[in-house]
Design an enzyme around this catalytic site. Sequence first.
Site, PDB file in Angstrom:
ATOM      1  CD  GLU A 177      -3.107  -1.113   2.123  1.00  0.00           C
ATOM      2  OE1 GLU A 177      -3.253  -0.267   2.887  1.00  0.00           O
ATOM      3  OE2 GLU A 177      -4.055  -2.178   1.927  1.00  0.00           O
ATOM      4  CD  GLU A 219      -3.176  -5.894   3.298  1.00  0.00           C
ATOM      5  OE1 GLU A 219      -4.096  -5.542   3.764  1.00  0.00           O
ATOM      6  OE2 GLU A 219      -1.758  -5.983   3.185  1.00  0.00           O
TER       7      GLU A 219
HETATM    8  O1  AHR Z   1      -4.651  -6.229   7.107  1.00  0.00           O
HETATM    9  C1  AHR Z   1      -4.598  -4.963   8.083  1.00  0.00           C
HETATM   10  C2  AHR Z   1      -3.956  -3.842   7.262  1.00  0.00           C
HETATM   11  O2  AHR Z   1      -4.824  -3.565   6.152  1.00  0.00           O
HETATM   12  C3  AHR Z   1      -2.871  -4.140   6.522  1.00  0.00           C
HETATM   13  O3  AHR Z   1      -1.660  -3.967   7.352  1.00  0.00           O
HETATM   14  C4  AHR Z   1      -2.749  -2.978   5.416  1.00  0.00           C
HETATM   15  O4  AHR Z   1      -1.962  -3.250   4.355  1.00  0.00           O
HETATM   16  C5  AHR Z   1      -4.260  -2.816   4.946  1.00  0.00           C
HETATM   17  O5  AHR Z   1      -4.723  -1.669   4.980  1.00  0.00           O
END
Ligand code: AHR
Length: 524
Positions: A194, A328
């Site tokens: 990110e 994610e």
């Molecule tokens: O999964 C929790 C967080 O969500 C992670 O650290 C980040 O990459 C995302 O914003």
Amino acid sequence: MRSLLIGLTLIVIAIAAPRMAAQKVELSIDASKPGAKIDRNLFGQFAEHLGHGIYDGIWVGSDSTIPNTRGIRNDVVVALKAIHVPNVRWPGGCFADEYHWRDGIGPQRIVRLNPNWGGVIEPNTFGTHEFMDFIDQIGSEAYVSVNVGSGTPHEAADWLEYMTAAQATTLEKERAANGHPAPYKVAWLGLGNESWDCGGNMTPEYYLDRMKIFSRFVRNYNPAQMEKDQMLKIAVGPGGSEQRWTEWTEAVMKAYQQHTWSWDINGLSMHNYTVVKWPPAFKSIGFGEDEYAQILKTTLDMDDLIKKHSAIMDKYDLQKKVALVVDEWGGWYAPLPGSNPGFLVQQNSLRDAILAALNINIFARHADRVRGANIAQMINVLQAMILTDHEKMALTPTYYVYKMYVPFQDSTCVPVTFEAGSYKHGDFTLPRVDAMAARSKDGKLWVEITNVDPHQAAEVELNVTGINAKSASGEILTAPKVDSVNTFESPNTIVPKPISARAHGGKLILQLEPKSVSVVSVEQ
Ligand code: AHR
């Protein structure tokens, strides 16, 4: 008066009866027509240094009274082995862009704070060797995200040399002195996380300049990964459908199209949580049908998001060399009352099992481009597989979906056609059923069917061509309520039950309970 009551009762039953009748669904499968490979890496996991994801969830230390092997809890290892975890993404997340690998090796660990996640102490007792030991114990592979935000290419290059060198360099000797003479395998390398936000708030142009340097210099030296099993490099990609992420995907893929010999990527990451709106406010337990319908409706947006970013990727990479890696995803709800809000603790209900099945089916339908996905997160954080509390452990409904889907790992998609119908609740209308089919590595035909409707059963008529289908059997996962959960006290509220089809008129008939996920294999 009595006859009036009886009459009213009969009217009520008559009105209620159609809601209880099973909905008929015709499902046609042409087993002779193979599709894309469903990469086992669609079933990847994510373990960040966040709350009790690592500490307590995996790592208890070798002097713990909780049964462990070299500090790693045995109950968790046994559970994870059963779902054949293909890879584990580590150490983050946002944590990765502040992680310095030297803090977590050798006898003297550096104690730091974890400012992203509750500002708690990060003891670094779980570092590179412990992660690799854990991966080895569960039979998985490493997806290591290097620090592109606050780290340097030099630091990341050294880390990879430390992990993978086979020749007698100073870093190789240090690894051996720390207990592991053989080089580690790093299957996947994340080039930041990110980077448009917690990873450094970069513009796409700035990220590209940095990412190319990391791609060039962060090398894998493991001799076993030179020809086959080469390490896959995953660049940071979009985090949603907004314009800024469209531009991000455009920029990275355009650069990829023009890339020279000196840098390369094999994948573009995408993050997409089912959250409805930030900050996450939906409850993970103690909710009703409104929240069930809204969350499941929202989770289906994954399909549009994949289509949107795949279309941009197609413009620059028609051959689909670059994988879209949804590394994610999952339901993100309000923290459980009384928990540290920075620990992202939530329960995991039947709704999450259905959410998981719907998303995996979406990934499978895009299997030609989506070749990796990591649910967030593996233990005790967000949509977890496993919950622990000291010596106690509970397996979640999502865990059981992953277990039921094991035969789909590295299977080959088979086309399925069906009329989904619709399930309506308030303002929300969703497909009533979802389904997918595939041939597993041993040639067997597997079918998954999700009945989203929380009230009506589905009578599924399986019409299989291409093979002589005689019977089908497998497992169904359901529970009394949409928000039913497994707890430490009642860990078996939601566990899969056997299900089988009856043959009728050359077809196979399956009765699926409301709000259920089923996986069956077809026998010929
Ligand atoms: O999964 C929790 C967080 O969500 C992670 O650290 C980040 O990459 C995302 O914003």
